[in-house]
Write an enzyme that holds these catalytic residues in place. Structure first.
Site, PDB file in Angstrom:
ATOM      1  N   HIS A  17      32.494  -4.548  49.613  1.00 19.61           N
ATOM      2  CA  HIS A  17      31.811  -5.644  48.923  1.00 19.61           C
ATOM      3  C   HIS A  17      30.834  -5.071  47.896  1.00 19.61           C
ATOM      4  CE1 HIS A  17      28.319  -4.840  51.433  1.00 19.61           C
ATOM      5  NE2 HIS A  17      29.036  -5.052  52.544  1.00 19.61           N
ATOM      6  N   HIS A  20      28.577  -1.987  48.656  1.00 17.48           N
ATOM      7  CA  HIS A  20      29.227  -0.668  48.545  1.00 17.48           C
ATOM      8  C   HIS A  20      29.394  -0.289  47.067  1.00 17.48           C
ATOM      9  CE1 HIS A  20      31.051  -2.359  52.400  1.00 17.48           C
ATOM     10  NE2 HIS A  20      30.247  -1.393  52.809  1.00 17.48           N
ATOM     11  N   CYS A 125      23.132   0.780  70.039  1.00 17.04           N
ATOM     12  CA  CYS A 125      23.800  -0.222  69.192  1.00 17.04           C
ATOM     13  C   CYS A 125      25.169   0.326  68.771  1.00 17.04           C
ATOM     14  CB  CYS A 125      22.982  -0.546  67.938  1.00 17.04           C
ATOM     15  SG  CYS A 125      23.930  -1.547  66.749  1.00 17.04           S
ATOM     16  N   CYS A 128      25.749   0.512  64.896  1.00 18.95           N
ATOM     17  CA  CYS A 128      25.093   1.654  64.245  1.00 18.95           C
ATOM     18  C   CYS A 128      25.639   2.970  64.793  1.00 18.95           C
ATOM     19  CB  CYS A 128      23.591   1.671  64.524  1.00 18.95           C
ATOM     20  SG  CYS A 128      22.634   0.396  63.732  1.00 18.95           S
ATOM     21  N   CYS A 143      19.116  -4.943  67.847  1.00 12.82           N
ATOM     22  CA  CYS A 143      19.162  -3.954  66.769  1.00 12.82           C
ATOM     23  C   CYS A 143      18.519  -4.567  65.522  1.00 12.82           C
ATOM     24  CB  CYS A 143      20.611  -3.581  66.481  1.00 12.82           C
ATOM     25  SG  CYS A 143      20.794  -2.682  64.930  1.00 12.82           S
ATOM     26  N   HIS A 146      21.474  -4.898  62.756  1.00 10.57           N
ATOM     27  CA  HIS A 146      22.615  -5.785  62.978  1.00 10.57           C
ATOM     28  C   HIS A 146      22.276  -7.059  63.748  1.00 10.57           C
ATOM     29  CE1 HIS A 146      24.613  -1.880  62.093  1.00 10.57           C
ATOM     30  NE2 HIS A 146      25.320  -2.670  61.340  1.00 10.57           N
ATOM     31  N   LYS A 294      20.766 -10.116  53.645  1.00  9.38           N
ATOM     32  CA  LYS A 294      21.612  -9.037  53.171  1.00  9.38           C
ATOM     33  C   LYS A 294      22.979  -9.639  52.874  1.00  9.38           C
ATOM     34  CE  LYS A 294      23.561  -4.677  54.697  1.00  9.38           C
ATOM     35  NZ  LYS A 294      23.764  -3.799  55.824  1.00  9.38           N
ATOM     36  N   LYS A 297      29.957 -11.525  53.364  1.00 15.64           N
ATOM     37  CA  LYS A 297      30.977 -12.467  52.903  1.00 15.64           C
ATOM     38  C   LYS A 297      30.824 -13.846  53.506  1.00 15.64           C
ATOM     39  CE  LYS A 297      34.261 -10.396  50.386  1.00 15.64           C
ATOM     40  NZ  LYS A 297      35.340 -10.813  49.531  1.00 15.64           N
TER      41      LYS A 297
HETATM   42  O1  ME8 Z   1      26.650   3.301  57.196  1.00 16.59           O
HETATM   43  N1  ME8 Z   1      23.028  -3.531  49.361  1.00 16.59           N
HETATM   44  O2  ME8 Z   1      28.743   2.950  56.304  1.00 16.59           O
HETATM   45  P1  ME8 Z   1      28.650   1.449  55.766  1.00 16.59           P
HETATM   46  C1  ME8 Z   1      23.036  -2.275  48.939  1.00 16.59           C
HETATM   47  N2  ME8 Z   1      29.644   5.130  57.392  1.00 16.59           N
HETATM   48  N3  ME8 Z   1      23.812  -1.323  49.470  1.00 16.59           N
HETATM   49  C2  ME8 Z   1      24.631  -1.659  50.470  1.00 16.59           C
HETATM   50  C3  ME8 Z   1      24.678  -2.966  50.970  1.00 16.59           C
HETATM   51  C4  ME8 Z   1      23.829  -3.949  50.360  1.00 16.59           C
HETATM   52  N4  ME8 Z   1      23.809  -5.223  50.713  1.00 16.59           N
HETATM   53  N5  ME8 Z   1      25.585  -3.001  51.962  1.00 16.59           N
HETATM   54  C5  ME8 Z   1      26.094  -1.745  52.082  1.00 16.59           C
HETATM   55  C6  ME8 Z   1      27.792   3.660  56.978  1.00 16.59           C
HETATM   56  N6  ME8 Z   1      25.520  -0.929  51.182  1.00 16.59           N
HETATM   57  C7  ME8 Z   1      28.237   5.052  57.353  1.00 16.59           C
HETATM   58  C8  ME8 Z   1      27.652   6.019  56.336  1.00 16.59           C
HETATM   59  S1  ME8 Z   1      27.336   8.494  55.351  1.00 16.59           S
HETATM   60  C9  ME8 Z   1      27.494  10.044  55.942  1.00 16.59           C
HETATM   61  C10 ME8 Z   1      27.984   7.473  56.601  1.00 16.59           C
HETATM   62  C11 ME8 Z   1      25.839   0.487  50.959  1.00 16.59           C
HETATM   63  O3  ME8 Z   1      30.044   1.052  55.427  1.00 16.59           O
HETATM   64  C12 ME8 Z   1      24.621   1.376  51.122  1.00 16.59           C
HETATM   65  O4  ME8 Z   1      24.836   2.579  50.438  1.00 16.59           O
HETATM   66  O5  ME8 Z   1      27.875   0.600  56.703  1.00 16.59           O
HETATM   67  C13 ME8 Z   1      24.612   1.645  52.609  1.00 16.59           C
HETATM   68  O6  ME8 Z   1      23.826   2.774  52.937  1.00 16.59           O
HETATM   69  C14 ME8 Z   1      26.078   1.850  52.859  1.00 16.59           C
HETATM   70  O7  ME8 Z   1      26.744   0.912  51.978  1.00 16.59           O
HETATM   71  C15 ME8 Z   1      26.482   1.624  54.311  1.00 16.59           C
HETATM   72  O8  ME8 Z   1      27.870   1.599  54.374  1.00 16.59           O
END
Ligand code: ME8
Length: 501
Positions: A17, A20, A125, A128, A143, A146, A294, A297
């Site tokens: 989304h 990301h 969690c 997480c 958490c 979440h 935050k 979808k």
């Molecule tokens: O945490 N606003 O993956 P994840 C801004 N796999 N950035 C956002 C966001 C939002 N609303 N939502 C997601 C993980 N992000 C682990 C990470 S790294 C070694 C492992 C972005 O799929 C932001 O960069 O939950 C956040 O830190 C990341 O997606 C979390 O992605």
């Protein structure tokens, strides 16, 4: 000099989304800017495919975690391409090369004496994949990220002696005040460290979806260590037959606040334990919000990155996100706000300026940029912009840097209104002044467009082409003479009927 920049690797437990896309676009702005400065850049993004967050989602969908990853990883790859990310590699943690290297590093940490066998009990969690310390537990034993209830878990497994890195971490933070930016995030991480660090699990016994612990195949490596290591492992196999580690390590990481602790505390400690160099630094950004929450979808009114790009192009989305939300802070985004900035800023301020100026040079000077000197007032406003802008991007101030350029774009618009070139063109005696005005405008457009290139890669390329500019390095106003031939340009950002309404 080399510059290695990374995004988090995203869990393949849902569709990509805008959140990301935001991190990926931000890292891309940095990568493109550094390339313009002549740095040897490597830019990495990818997907996190092991561990509970993925395994549990797969179970819910009745597929294997491998199938889920194979379906979703290509979606994240598409997202990167769609936002026009110039990443040099896309890592999947299921890659053989990654798993092999993870095992080598973890073995090294073990051989260095930082691992022991033990039992852990605490509040956990699963979303997480994290045991929570007392200060990280929200009301009702939930958490804070979440909002779900934590579960009491006890695990017999391998532990990483994080506690013995408290002092080295405090020293690192003292010696490198910009290790974590912005400052308020650095302070958060530092106070977490100062509270006292507890050892953390390095492995998981129950879960089978992960990289096996090399000395104990009954266990898999805790997903966070496997995931963090992606930044390091990718360099060893991204280019066949070539190990890029020496060239690019250490990395500069970009991530949001949700995963600060893992990056700013666990990760440097783990690298120290392995005898590897700690990251060059990291920048923590906020959340994009829809209304008060935050983005997700299920909330509706989601600014879908794929839809927005189909209609307005990737440049427009990149521009909007960094202009609208002060980088580093949380900020709200909306489809209506997006359309309004597209119209007033991209189409009017910038696109119209470009087409007007090119049309005037075409009409009044047969498309040849006059040889002249920059107008002194404009030269004053532009003075030192490359240095100022670069210093801001060195601190990853993506919004402030963009604001600086936009002030200059607006200044050029005012200059057109003040000088009224269409009147000057009617008066033979004003030919010299018209030369100066047109030269200044072309130079202003060239300088601002070079600075905007990382934010607006597609339109900036088009405009630089029309300006007859071949160089992509940053330039100060007046550093190029006249004489070159320009081409007229249609609308860079055509007017569209709004989709909302
Ligand atoms: O945490 N606003 O993956 P994840 C801004 N796999 N950035 C956002 C966001 C939002 N609303 N939502 C997601 C993980 N992000 C682990 C990470 S790294 C070694 C492992 C972005 O799929 C932001 O960069 O939950 C956040 O830190 C990341 O997606 C979390 O992605």
């Amino acid at each position: 000099m080399s510059f290695y920049v990374t995004t988090p690797i995203y869990y393949v437990n849902g569709e990509p989304h805008l959140g990301h896309a935001y991190s990926t676009m931000a890292a891309d702005v940095l990568a493109r800017h550094m390339r313009q400065r002549g740095e040897d850049v490597f830019f990495l993004t990818g997907t996190d495919e092991f561990g509970e967050p993925v395994a549990q989602q797969a179970e819910r969908e009745g597929v294997t975690p491998r199938e889920l990853g194979d379906r979703l990883a290509p979606r994240f790859k598409e997202m990167a391409a769609k936002v026009n990310a110039s990443n040099d590699f896309f890592i999947r943690t299921t890659d053989e090369g990654h798993q092999k290297r993870v095992q080598e590093v973890v073995q090294q940490v073990y051989d260095n004496g930082h691992v022991y066998e033990g039992t852990y009990e605490g509040w956990y969690c699963p979303r997480c994949a994290d045991f929570k310390t007392d200060s990280e537990i929200a009301e009702g034993n939930t958490c804070p990220i979440h909002g779900i209830e934590l579960t009491r878990e006890q695990q017999d497994n391998w532990f990483f002696r994080l506690s013995s890195f408290q002092e080295p971490l405090e020293r690192l933070y003292a010696e490198r005040p910009d290790f974590v930016i912005p400052d308020f995030r650095r302070n958060e991480a530092l106070s977490f460290i100062r509270q006292g660090l507890r050892d953390v699990s390095l492995s998981r016994p129950k879960l089978k979806w992960g990289v096996p612990v090399p000395w104990d195949p009954e266990q898999v490596i805790y997903v966070w260590f496997d995931a963090l290591l992606n930044y390091y492992t990718a360099l060893s196999y991204a280019r066949e037959g070539k190990d890029l580690t020496e060239t690019y390590w250490p990395a500069f990481h970009l991530l949001a606040k949700d995963i600060l602790k893992f990056h700013a505390v666990y990760w440097p400690a783990f690298l120290m334990a392995a005898g590897l160099e700690v990251p060059r630094g990291m920048v923590i950004h906020g959340y994009l919000l829809m209304g008060e929450s935050k983005m997700s979808k299920s909330l509706g009114n989601v600014l879908d990155p794929f839809d927005a790009i189909d209609r307005y192009g990737s440049d427009a989305l990149r521009f909007y996100c960094f202009r609208e939300v002060s980088f580093g802070r949380d900020g709200a985004v909306s489809a209506a706000g997006f359309e309004s900035r597209y119209e007033t800023e991209l189409a009017n301020d910038y696109g119209n300026l470009a087409s007007r100026v090119l049309a005037m040079v075409d009409r009044y000077r047969d498309g040849t940029v006059p040889n002249s000197e920059a107008d002194p007032a404009i030269a004053e406003d532009f003075k030192g912009i490359v240095t100022r802008f670069s210093a801001l991007l060195d601190k990853t101030e993506l919004t402030v840097a963009l604001d600086e350029v936009w002030t200059l774009v607006r200044r050029l618009n005012r200059f057109v209104e003040e000088t009224r070139p269409w009147d000057l063109a009617k008066d033979e005696d004003e030919a010299g002044r018209l030369d100066q005005v047109l030269y200044t405008l072309i130079e202003g457009l060239r300088v601002t467009t070079l600075l905007l290139l990382p934010y607006l890669p597609v339109s900036a390329e088009r405009l630089l082409g029309a300006l007859g500019e071949e160089d992509r390095g940053l330039a100060e106003l007046g550093s190029r003479g006249g004489g070159q031939q320009i081409e007229r340009l249609g609308q860079l950002f055509p007017k569209l009927e709004p989709a909302t309404g």
